[in-house]
Design a protein around this motif. Structure first.
Motif, PDB file in Angstrom:
ATOM      1  N   ASP A 170      10.030 -23.657  -8.382  1.00  0.00           N
ATOM      2  CA  ASP A 170      10.139 -23.732  -7.371  1.00  0.00           C
ATOM      3  C   ASP A 170       8.595 -25.262  -7.132  1.00  0.00           C
ATOM      4  O   ASP A 170       7.120 -24.228  -7.608  1.00  0.00           O
ATOM      5  N   VAL A 171       8.392 -25.777  -6.450  1.00  0.00           N
ATOM      6  CA  VAL A 171       6.877 -26.748  -6.266  1.00  0.00           C
ATOM      7  C   VAL A 171       6.025 -26.076  -5.634  1.00  0.00           C
ATOM      8  O   VAL A 171       6.836 -25.339  -4.475  1.00  0.00           O
ATOM      9  N   ASN A 172       5.020 -25.405  -5.707  1.00  0.00           N
ATOM     10  CA  ASN A 172       3.870 -24.889  -5.135  1.00  0.00           C
ATOM     11  C   ASN A 172       4.089 -23.163  -4.571  1.00  0.00           C
ATOM     12  O   ASN A 172       3.778 -23.065  -3.295  1.00  0.00           O
ATOM     13  N   SER A 173       5.275 -23.318  -5.533  1.00  0.00           N
ATOM     14  CA  SER A 173       5.516 -21.685  -4.818  1.00  0.00           C
ATOM     15  C   SER A 173       4.780 -20.747  -4.978  1.00  0.00           C
ATOM     16  O   SER A 173       5.070 -19.282  -5.059  1.00  0.00           O
ATOM     17  N   GLU A 174       3.367 -20.412  -5.761  1.00  0.00           N
ATOM     18  CA  GLU A 174       2.714 -20.233  -5.919  1.00  0.00           C
ATOM     19  C   GLU A 174       0.778 -20.169  -5.930  1.00  0.00           C
ATOM     20  O   GLU A 174       1.083 -21.485  -5.469  1.00  0.00           O
ATOM     21  N   ARG A 175       0.451 -19.294  -5.686  1.00  0.00           N
ATOM     22  CA  ARG A 175      -1.328 -19.870  -5.131  1.00  0.00           C
ATOM     23  C   ARG A 175      -2.385 -19.280  -5.856  1.00  0.00           C
ATOM     24  O   ARG A 175      -2.141 -18.267  -6.388  1.00  0.00           O
ATOM     25  N   ALA A 176      -3.159 -20.216  -6.316  1.00  0.00           N
ATOM     26  CA  ALA A 176      -4.654 -19.667  -7.259  1.00  0.00           C
ATOM     27  C   ALA A 176      -5.645 -18.641  -6.115  1.00  0.00           C
ATOM     28  O   ALA A 176      -5.562 -18.689  -4.289  1.00  0.00           O
ATOM     29  N   PRO A 177      -6.005 -18.282  -6.179  1.00  0.00           N
ATOM     30  CA  PRO A 177      -6.675 -16.743  -5.952  1.00  0.00           C
ATOM     31  C   PRO A 177      -7.667 -17.158  -5.256  1.00  0.00           C
ATOM     32  O   PRO A 177      -8.198 -18.367  -4.774  1.00  0.00           O
ATOM     33  N   ILE A 178      -8.487 -16.352  -4.149  1.00  0.00           N
ATOM     34  CA  ILE A 178      -9.471 -16.650  -2.962  1.00  0.00           C
ATOM     35  C   ILE A 178     -10.546 -16.871  -4.080  1.00  0.00           C
ATOM     36  O   ILE A 178     -10.814 -16.455  -4.536  1.00  0.00           O
ATOM     37  N   HIS A 179     -10.855 -18.224  -3.326  1.00  0.00           N
ATOM     38  CA  HIS A 179     -12.547 -18.070  -3.477  1.00  0.00           C
ATOM     39  C   HIS A 179     -13.001 -17.898  -2.529  1.00  0.00           C
ATOM     40  O   HIS A 179     -13.133 -17.914  -1.677  1.00  0.00           O
ATOM     41  N   HIS A 180     -14.573 -17.193  -3.325  1.00  0.00           N
ATOM     42  CA  HIS A 180     -15.393 -17.073  -2.278  1.00  0.00           C
ATOM     43  C   HIS A 180     -16.804 -17.298  -2.954  1.00  0.00           C
ATOM     44  O   HIS A 180     -17.133 -17.124  -3.806  1.00  0.00           O
ATOM     45  N   GLN A 181     -17.672 -17.661  -2.753  1.00  0.00           N
ATOM     46  CA  GLN A 181     -19.355 -17.656  -3.161  1.00  0.00           C
ATOM     47  C   GLN A 181     -20.014 -18.266  -1.781  1.00  0.00           C
ATOM     48  O   GLN A 181     -20.123 -17.989  -0.163  1.00  0.00           O
ATOM     49  N   LEU A 182     -21.640 -17.556  -2.401  1.00  0.00           N
ATOM     50  CA  LEU A 182     -21.946 -17.822  -1.722  1.00  0.00           C
ATOM     51  C   LEU A 182     -23.242 -18.727  -2.269  1.00  0.00           C
ATOM     52  O   LEU A 182     -24.006 -18.630  -3.418  1.00  0.00           O
ATOM     53  N   ASP A 183     -24.009 -19.756  -1.102  1.00  0.00           N
ATOM     54  CA  ASP A 183     -25.098 -20.562  -1.355  1.00  0.00           C
ATOM     55  C   ASP A 183     -26.291 -20.149  -0.610  1.00  0.00           C
ATOM     56  O   ASP A 183     -26.206 -19.982   0.028  1.00  0.00           O
ATOM     57  N   VAL A 184     -27.351 -20.599  -1.389  1.00  0.00           N
ATOM     58  CA  VAL A 184     -29.032 -20.818  -0.891  1.00  0.00           C
ATOM     59  C   VAL A 184     -30.174 -22.153  -1.216  1.00  0.00           C
ATOM     60  O   VAL A 184     -29.369 -22.302  -1.767  1.00  0.00           O
TER      61      VAL A 184
END
Length: 194
Positions: free
Chosen positions: A122-136
């Motif tokens: 089905d269209v868009n039935s799965e999702r990529a993993p959560i993204h997280h990052q730290l910028d300085v």
């Protein structure tokens, strides 16, 4: 501060069976946002969180599906320290949901064209993993005649989290490989304002 929203969309662009475009789609977006800020002495900080849900129906009678860029959760936190007029130190942490995608679940071999035709879920039935990052970031300010100058060093994704952006499939769609974001993005520069 807090806010809630709801959007009802009609006449969304759709792809038709004959490869033409039409305006048969409809959709909704609903969600809420929270934002808090703090300013005290040399410190400035803010924290925000938003939740949203965006779905659409491409044609009358079709199942409701997620929008291609639906991201239900988004968290941002930032802090900066500026004791003098010259130096500013800051950082930002981001965490947000991965984008939805349509997975290939197999394929059929077309011997006339000598290629594999993918079979999709089905269209868009799965999702990529959560993204997280730290910028300085570090900024240094000074004046050169009438010009205000700022030198900066900015490093995105300090701890090199390689988030999945999308997936690529082998020629017969039996295997997939993740396409990942850049692990570390440093930048340095000087900005001048008259």
């Amino acid at each position: 501060q807090a806010s809630l929203y709801y959007t009802d969309r009609t006449d969304l662009i759709t792809h038709e069976m004959d490869n033409s475009l039409a305006n048969n789609g409809r959709g909704t977006t609903k969600g809420g946002e929270l934002l808090g800020t703090y300013r005290g002495g040399p410190w400035f900080a803010w924290l925000s969180y938003s939740y949203s849900n965006s779905t659409r129906v491409d044609h009358p009678g079709d199942d409701r599906r997620l929008f291609t860029f639906d991201q239900p959760h988004s968290l941002n936190a930032a802090v900066s320290w500026n004791k003098s007029k010259r130096w500013t130190f800051g950082g930002r942490f981001q965490l947000y949901s991965g984008l939805p995608y349509t997975p290939a679940i197999g394929s059929v071999f077309d011997s006339d064209r000598n290629l594999y035709i993918p079979l999709y879920a089905d269209v868009n039935s799965e999702r990529a993993p959560i993204h997280h990052q730290l910028d300085v970031r570090v900024d240094y300010n000074w004046k050169w005649g009438p010009t205000a100058l700022t030198a900066f060093l900015d490093i995105q994704n300090v701890y090199m989290n390689d988030s999945v952006v999308t997936y690529f499939y082998s020629y017969d769609y039996s295997q997939r490989a993740a396409f990942k974001s850049l692990p570390l993005i440093p930048s340095i520069g000087i900005r001048g304002v008259l």
